[in-house]
Design a protein around this motif. Structure first.
Motif, PDB file in Angstrom:
ATOM      1  N   PRO A 158      10.049  -0.561   7.625  1.00 12.37           N
ATOM      2  CA  PRO A 158       8.579  -0.568   7.637  1.00 12.37           C
ATOM      3  C   PRO A 158       8.032   0.830   7.866  1.00 12.37           C
ATOM      4  CG  PRO A 158       9.455  -1.491   9.672  1.00 12.37           C
ATOM      5  CD  PRO A 158      10.627  -1.289   8.764  1.00 12.37           C
ATOM      6  N   LEU A 159       7.019   1.180   7.083  1.00 11.91           N
ATOM      7  CA  LEU A 159       6.431   2.518   7.145  1.00 11.91           C
ATOM      8  C   LEU A 159       4.922   2.444   7.044  1.00 11.91           C
ATOM      9  CD1 LEU A 159       8.788   4.307   4.575  1.00 11.91           C
ATOM     10  CD2 LEU A 159       8.955   4.454   7.079  1.00 11.91           C
ATOM     11  N   CYS A 160       4.279   3.454   7.560  1.00 15.13           N
ATOM     12  CA  CYS A 160       2.849   3.665   7.348  1.00 15.13           C
ATOM     13  C   CYS A 160       2.720   4.949   6.539  1.00 15.13           C
ATOM     14  CB  CYS A 160       2.128   3.790   8.681  1.00 15.13           C
ATOM     15  SG  CYS A 160       0.383   4.247   8.534  1.00 15.13           S
ATOM     16  N   VAL A 161       1.898   4.901   5.466  1.00 12.90           N
ATOM     17  CA  VAL A 161       1.728   6.055   4.592  1.00 12.90           C
ATOM     18  C   VAL A 161       0.246   6.419   4.562  1.00 12.90           C
ATOM     19  CG1 VAL A 161       2.095   7.008   2.291  1.00 12.90           C
ATOM     20  CG2 VAL A 161       3.655   5.263   3.178  1.00 12.90           C
ATOM     21  N   SER A 162      -0.048   7.707   4.667  1.00 16.84           N
ATOM     22  CA  SER A 162      -1.437   8.169   4.632  1.00 16.84           C
ATOM     23  C   SER A 162      -1.550   9.357   3.695  1.00 16.84           C
ATOM     24  CB  SER A 162      -1.922   8.546   6.037  1.00 16.84           C
ATOM     25  OG  SER A 162      -1.056   9.506   6.644  1.00 16.84           O
ATOM     26  N   VAL A 203       3.899  -0.059   4.172  1.00 18.10           N
ATOM     27  CA  VAL A 203       4.990  -0.273   3.211  1.00 18.10           C
ATOM     28  C   VAL A 203       6.107  -1.010   3.931  1.00 18.10           C
ATOM     29  CG1 VAL A 203       6.675   0.816   1.704  1.00 18.10           C
ATOM     30  CG2 VAL A 203       4.396   1.828   1.969  1.00 18.10           C
ATOM     31  N   ASP A 204       6.548  -2.106   3.351  1.00 14.75           N
ATOM     32  CA  ASP A 204       7.621  -2.897   3.956  1.00 14.75           C
ATOM     33  C   ASP A 204       8.752  -3.026   2.944  1.00 14.75           C
ATOM     34  OD1 ASP A 204       9.156  -4.448   5.542  1.00 14.75           O
ATOM     35  OD2 ASP A 204       7.927  -6.253   5.407  1.00 14.75           O
ATOM     36  N   THR A 209     -11.981   5.493   6.919  1.00 10.37           N
ATOM     37  CA  THR A 209     -11.806   5.496   5.456  1.00 10.37           C
ATOM     38  C   THR A 209     -10.862   4.419   4.937  1.00 10.37           C
ATOM     39  OG1 THR A 209     -10.048   7.144   5.679  1.00 10.37           O
ATOM     40  CG2 THR A 209     -12.288   7.948   5.275  1.00 10.37           C
ATOM     41  N   GLY A 210     -10.011   3.869   5.783  1.00 11.93           N
ATOM     42  CA  GLY A 210      -9.062   2.876   5.295  1.00 11.93           C
ATOM     43  C   GLY A 210      -8.482   2.053   6.417  1.00 11.93           C
ATOM     44  N   LEU A 211      -8.015   0.831   6.076  1.00 15.33           N
ATOM     45  CA  LEU A 211      -7.388  -0.085   7.025  1.00 15.33           C
ATOM     46  C   LEU A 211      -6.138  -0.680   6.385  1.00 15.33           C
ATOM     47  CD1 LEU A 211     -10.569  -2.040   8.241  1.00 15.33           C
ATOM     48  CD2 LEU A 211      -9.350  -0.268   9.521  1.00 15.33           C
ATOM     49  N   ALA A 212      -5.113  -0.908   7.207  1.00  9.37           N
ATOM     50  CA  ALA A 212      -3.887  -1.559   6.729  1.00  9.37           C
ATOM     51  C   ALA A 212      -3.276  -2.324   7.889  1.00  9.37           C
ATOM     52  CB  ALA A 212      -2.904  -0.534   6.182  1.00  9.37           C
ATOM     53  N   ILE A 213      -2.594  -3.427   7.565  1.00 10.88           N
ATOM     54  CA  ILE A 213      -1.945  -4.245   8.592  1.00 10.88           C
ATOM     55  C   ILE A 213      -0.488  -4.445   8.222  1.00 10.88           C
ATOM     56  CG2 ILE A 213      -1.747  -6.653   9.367  1.00 10.88           C
ATOM     57  CD1 ILE A 213      -4.661  -6.727   9.844  1.00 10.88           C
ATOM     58  N   GLY A 214       0.387  -4.365   9.212  1.00 12.72           N
ATOM     59  CA  GLY A 214       1.802  -4.614   8.997  1.00 12.72           C
ATOM     60  C   GLY A 214       2.607  -4.313  10.242  1.00 12.72           C
ATOM     61  N   GLY A 215       3.738  -4.979  10.388  1.00 12.03           N
ATOM     62  CA  GLY A 215       4.604  -4.729  11.523  1.00 12.03           C
ATOM     63  C   GLY A 215       3.995  -5.087  12.859  1.00 12.03           C
ATOM     64  N   GLY A 231      -4.314  16.900  -0.340  1.00 11.94           N
ATOM     65  CA  GLY A 231      -3.132  16.583  -1.128  1.00 11.94           C
ATOM     66  C   GLY A 231      -1.922  16.241  -0.295  1.00 11.94           C
ATOM     67  N   GLY A 232      -2.069  16.146   1.019  1.00  5.13           N
ATOM     68  CA  GLY A 232      -0.950  15.814   1.875  1.00  5.13           C
ATOM     69  C   GLY A 232      -0.631  14.337   1.896  1.00  5.13           C
ATOM     70  N   ILE A 233       0.650  14.008   1.771  1.00  3.88           N
ATOM     71  CA  ILE A 233       1.127  12.626   1.826  1.00  3.88           C
ATOM     72  C   ILE A 233       2.107  12.545   2.995  1.00  3.88           C
ATOM     73  CG2 ILE A 233       2.346  10.786   0.612  1.00  3.88           C
ATOM     74  CD1 ILE A 233       1.473  12.228  -2.023  1.00  3.88           C
ATOM     75  N   PHE A 234       1.767  11.742   4.005  1.00  4.94           N
ATOM     76  CA  PHE A 234       2.548  11.673   5.233  1.00  4.94           C
ATOM     77  C   PHE A 234       3.163  10.279   5.373  1.00  4.94           C
ATOM     78  CE2 PHE A 234       1.125  15.416   7.970  1.00  4.94           C
ATOM     79  CZ  PHE A 234       0.597  16.130   6.899  1.00  4.94           C
ATOM     80  N   ILE A 235       4.444  10.231   5.711  1.00  3.10           N
ATOM     81  CA  ILE A 235       5.157   8.981   5.961  1.00  3.10           C
ATOM     82  C   ILE A 235       5.403   8.880   7.466  1.00  3.10           C
ATOM     83  CG2 ILE A 235       7.164   7.585   5.378  1.00  3.10           C
ATOM     84  CD1 ILE A 235       5.500   8.307   2.965  1.00  3.10           C
ATOM     85  N   TRP A 236       4.970   7.753   8.064  1.00  3.67           N
ATOM     86  CA  TRP A 236       5.081   7.565   9.507  1.00  3.67           C
ATOM     87  C   TRP A 236       6.022   6.400   9.798  1.00  3.67           C
ATOM     88  CZ3 TRP A 236       2.188  11.358  11.867  1.00  3.67           C
ATOM     89  CH2 TRP A 236       1.122  11.895  11.146  1.00  3.67           C
ATOM     90  N   SER A 237       6.916   6.610  10.732  1.00  2.53           N
ATOM     91  CA  SER A 237       7.787   5.516  11.171  1.00  2.53           C
ATOM     92  C   SER A 237       7.041   4.652  12.186  1.00  2.53           C
ATOM     93  CB  SER A 237       9.055   6.088  11.813  1.00  2.53           C
ATOM     94  OG  SER A 237       9.809   5.045  12.413  1.00  2.53           O
ATOM     95  N   ILE A 238       7.218   3.346  12.087  1.00  5.17           N
ATOM     96  CA  ILE A 238       6.540   2.469  13.050  1.00  5.17           C
ATOM     97  C   ILE A 238       7.558   1.729  13.920  1.00  5.17           C
ATOM     98  CG2 ILE A 238       4.482   2.191  11.635  1.00  5.17           C
ATOM     99  CD1 ILE A 238       5.513  -0.502  10.738  1.00  5.17           C
ATOM    100  N   THR A 239       8.733   2.337  14.065  1.00  7.76           N
ATOM    101  CA  THR A 239       9.702   1.777  15.001  1.00  7.76           C
ATOM    102  C   THR A 239       9.355   2.228  16.415  1.00  7.76           C
ATOM    103  OG1 THR A 239      11.154   3.668  14.605  1.00  7.76           O
ATOM    104  CG2 THR A 239      11.543   1.685  13.282  1.00  7.76           C
ATOM    105  N   ILE A 240       9.703   1.405  17.380  1.00  4.98           N
ATOM    106  CA  ILE A 240       9.417   1.706  18.789  1.00  4.98           C
ATOM    107  C   ILE A 240      10.467   2.671  19.331  1.00  4.98           C
ATOM    108  CG2 ILE A 240       9.137   0.697  21.084  1.00  4.98           C
ATOM    109  CD1 ILE A 240       6.936  -0.061  19.141  1.00  4.98           C
TER     110      ILE A 240
END
Length: 833
Positions: free
Chosen positions: A600-604, A595-596, A550-556, A609-618
């Motif tokens: 840096p974050l990934c949001v889905s 989101v930068d 359903t969606g694509l995003a690039i970052g980090g 109605g759920g909004i999830f924020i994901w950390s993309i740190t190692i």
């Protein structure tokens, strides 16, 4: 102290007209974005949308009072900084609108250009539709135009072929783009030669028409399509054996028109270099026309003689020169002595013994034209006798006695004089003399074409108007001319391929630094657009989802993908391998963004109605960093779109017909933007504006500063309302994709174009510079180039990528095109050998 008073103090001024603010003539007014512009300039700024205006400083759309700029607040702080009139070295003057600098510059993202707008405009009208030509005899190059069933000659471009995509390439170049690509890839000299041919055929009424360029898609061959008339000997078989008693008038009429055709070509700077009787054809009214396609074929016949006799690419002696002269006569390819040596020089053949210093000039065509007239007068006996004469002459040459090249051509003149004497009477004595002069070995001693024309005309009538004739007035030997027999078009395909290979070898060392890095993994340095040019687009399948993407995003350094399978997958951009899965959603994930900001974050967002924020740190974690849910009601159908603008807010488009602004810091709902009448399906943010597209067929523009509505697009566009499914915004350009397969384009706040690149819903669009990618229900990705200005938009089809499922998401980044499909696969398209 006096010196300090003479200096002008730094005072605030209007950024548009550069006039100093004074509170009387140049009144500073504050816009909603916080910038200040004088009242007079605000009156002159265009209002593309009602009750809104673009700030000249930050180009944001801001609210504008209906009563005019005088109802905006004054910038009191600026007025306090303004010195009194007596303190100013140059006191303010009444505002002059002529001094306004109201040009509003919008910059478009630059990218790889397949060709310039000027180049496209120059050649586009010469491209024939792909279904306009029917090939009849491929070997002879005969065909016809389907419209009107007109006979044509298909002249194949040697060494240039229509770019048929490789079997391994997934990109199919469009027909028009393929021809443009061929033209753009030609050497400058070849394009100049082609331009000369088109110019002569367009202006010269004595030259067969050229219809344009056509590509045979089945064989990947590019042709120049010429008008094909009737051969002279087919129309007038009595000339096969030469002139008869009743044919003098016919000969004179044909001879005059042949001369006129050659003169007209010389006026346009085109020299033939080599002519034969087949180069002239007759139309239905009995008029003679010069066929440039046959001129090119005749010139190629000389190169063919050189190759067949085995002289190609080595040194030859003067005796072998004689064999080439004999072979050319045998093929009825008449070329002057200086032309023969120039062709040998072009083919890199060195000549021993013979010393010949004459250059190719316009009079070289006089030699060839005279041979054609002699062929008409004497018949096929003319070439037969000359071939026998040359063969006998060179047979007497031994190793001790070299060939007397001047003597050979002097003997030819005597032979011709004898043949003419036996064929025509004393009434043609002047014609005999001038034709023999035309065969002079020194080109500067030959008569002009117009002198031949006058002599031939005297066979019919003698007019007293010679002093008024100006046929030679614009032809100058010193003018720059292009010779067809020496151009690239006359070279054989084998010779062209040898030249191209030689160029590649010579350029190999110099271009090594520019070659793409074909090293480890999937890394490539060339942009996807080079693959479009060269037909070398490859793909990599990325498997991992269990349902529609359903969606694509690039970052980090990652690619993120969302799916109906309730997960967000993380992929490596180095080798496109799967790295991680974000789990936690209990409903279908509808959208994902990167989101930068502070971190840096990934949001889905999901359909519940759920909004999830994901950390993309190692190391990457499976659990969300934070999550919250949108309030539900009976109209609710979850999150459909996400966007961010770098201002600390997260924007969501929802099934409850609203756009909401959330704090990324703590997930608090800060603002709700109502107005849409159906699901908000897509969002985009750019230059202080949030764009929302809806199933209600409209696009709403919201101010990012206060989340107020700026304007509504789509309500005033005629036609049935269809859902907006995808948006792309880049500075001054807005592109919207609709459910009915249409794409609508706004530029500089003005609606300019609606087009239909697909036969079904368009689910995804993206752009890179001028290039628009669209994909949807018909399982195809279309690539178009957009050009034009603020008044119009032109869309040119570049090609397409056929797929096996509906295209649901598109993303262009780092020189690659990423595509999500309804069959749960992700594919990346890139340049690849």
């Amino acid at each position: 102290m006096d010196q300090l008073q003479m200096e002008s103090p730094d005072v605030p001024e209007c950024p548009v007209c550069l006039q100093t603010y004074d509170g009387e003539y140049t009144i500073p007014r504050v816009l909603a974005c916080g910038h200040t512009t004088c009242e007079s300039c605000l009156k002159s700024l265009p209002q593309k949308y009602p009750l809104t205006i673009r700030c000249p400083a930050c180009i944001q759309l801001v609210k504008f009072p209906s009563q005019g700029p005088s109802f905006l607040p004054k910038n009191i702080d600026l007025l306090r900084l303004i010195p009194t009139t007596s303190q100013l070295q140059n006191p303010p003057k009444p505002h002059n609108k002529a001094q306004n600098n109201l040009q509003h510059h919008h910059h478009q993202v630059d990218s790889v250009r397949l060709w310039s707008d000027e180049f496209y405009a120059m050649w586009k009208n010469w491209v024939l539709p792909n279904d306009s030509v029917l090939v009849e005899e491929k070997e002879n190059g005969f065909g016809c135009l389907k419209e009107g069933n007109r006979k044509v000659r298909l002249f194949k471009f040697a060494g240039v072929s229509f770019p048929v995509s490789e079997k391994s390439s997934v990109f199919k170049l469009s027909y028009d783009a393929g021809i443009m690509n061929c033209l753009y890839g030609m050497k400058k000299e070849v394009r100049e030669e082609l331009s000369s041919i088109l110019k002569v055929c367009s202006k010269n009424s004595r030259t067969c028409k050229v219809y344009g360029l056509w590509a045979d898609l089945k064989y990947g061959v590019l042709y120049l399509v010429f008008e094909r008339l009737n051969g002279i000997l087919d129309q007038l078989p009595e000339f096969e054996d030469g002139l008869n008693k009743n044919g003098l008038s016919s000969f004179a009429m044909m001879g005059m028109e042949m001369c006129e055709a050659v003169i007209a070509s010389h006026v346009e700077g085109l020299c033939m270099g080599c002519l034969g009787l087949s180069c002239f054809e007759m139309d239905d009214f009995g008029h003679v026309n010069l066929s440039l396609s046959e001129v090119l074929v005749t010139g190629g016949a000389v190169h063919e003689v050189i190759m067949e006799t085995g002289f190609d690419g080595r040194r030859i002696c003067d005796k072998e020169i004689g064999k080439l002269v004999s072979g050319s006569f045998e093929r009825e390819a008449f070329l002057s002595p200086e032309m023969l040596f120039e062709i040998l020089k072009k083919d890199a053949i060195e000549v021993d013994c013979v010393s010949f210093k004459h250059s190719v000039i316009l009079s070289s065509d006089v030699w060839s034209l005279a041979c054609i007239l002699l062929r008409l007068l004497i018949g096929k006996q003319f070439t037969e006798e000359l071939v026998d004469y040359v063969d006998n002459f060179i047979s007497e040459v031994s190793e001790e006695n070299s060939l007397d090249f001047s003597g050979l051509f002097m003997g030819l003149m005597e032979k011709v004089r004898a043949l003419l004497g036996s064929k025509v009477g004393e009434e043609c004595e002047s014609l005999q003399k001038i034709l023999c002069r035309c065969l002079n070995i020194d080109p500067e001693s030959r008569p002009l074409v117009v002198e031949v024309w006058k002599c031939v005309r005297e066979l019919i009538t003698k007019l007293q108007l010679d002093s008024m004739l100006r046929l030679d007035g614009t032809v100058h030997e010193k003018s720059k001319v292009h010779c067809l027999a020496l151009g690239e078009f006359s070279l054989l395909p084998k010779k062209i391929s040898e030249i191209l290979k030689k160029d590649e070898v010579l350029g190999a060392d110099n271009s090594s630094a520019e070659k793409p890095n074909q090293g480890e993994g999937m890394r490539v340095d060339k942009d996807f657009f080079y693959g479009l040019l060269e037909g070398k687009v490859k793909l990599k399948d990325m498997q991992g989802h269990l349902d529609c993407v359903t969606g694509l995003a690039i970052g980090g350094g990652y690619l993120f993908s969302s799916s109906f399978d309730k997960s967000v997958q993380v992929w490596s951009l180095q080798d496109f391998s799967h790295l991680h899965t974000f789990k936690g959603h209990e409903h279908k994930v509808m959208a994902v963004i990167y989101v930068d900001e502070e971190q840096p974050l990934c949001v889905s967002g999901d359909s519940g109605g759920g909004i999830f924020i994901w950390s993309i740190t190692i190391p990457l974690r499976q659990e969300p960093l934070k999550k919250w849910y949108e309030q539900k009601d009976w109209r609710y159908s979850g999150i459909h779109a996400l966007a961010t603008a770098g201002n600390g807010y997260l924007y969501t488009g929802s099934g409850d017909r609203s756009v909401k602004a959330w704090s990324l810091q703590d997930g608090i709902l800060l603002s709700t933007m109502d107005g849409h009448r159906s699901v908000v399906s897509t969002l985009a943010a750019c230059d202080g504006i949030l764009y929302s597209g809806s199933w209600d067929g409209t696009i709403r523009l919201w101010s990012l500063s206060d989340h107020s509505l700026l304007t509504v697009l789509g309500e005033d566009v005629p036609g049935t309302v269809t859902s907006v499914l995808s948006l792309f915004v880049c500075q001054n350009q807005l592109v919207a994709a609709h459910e009915n397969g249409h794409v609508k384009i706004w530029r500089n706040d003005v609606f300019l174009k609606s087009m239909q690149p697909h036969n079904g819903s368009i689910f995804a669009i993206c752009m890179e510079g001028r290039y628009l990618f669209t994909g949807g229900w018909d399982k195809t990705i279309n690539v178009q180039e957009l050009s034009g200005d603020e008044f119009q938009v032109d869309a040119r089809s570049i090609g397409s990528v056929p797929g096996g499922s509906a295209v649901t998401s598109l993303l262009y980044s780092q020189g690659k095109l990423f595509v999500g499909y309804g069959d749960r696969t992700i594919q990346v398209y890139y340049y690849g050998e």
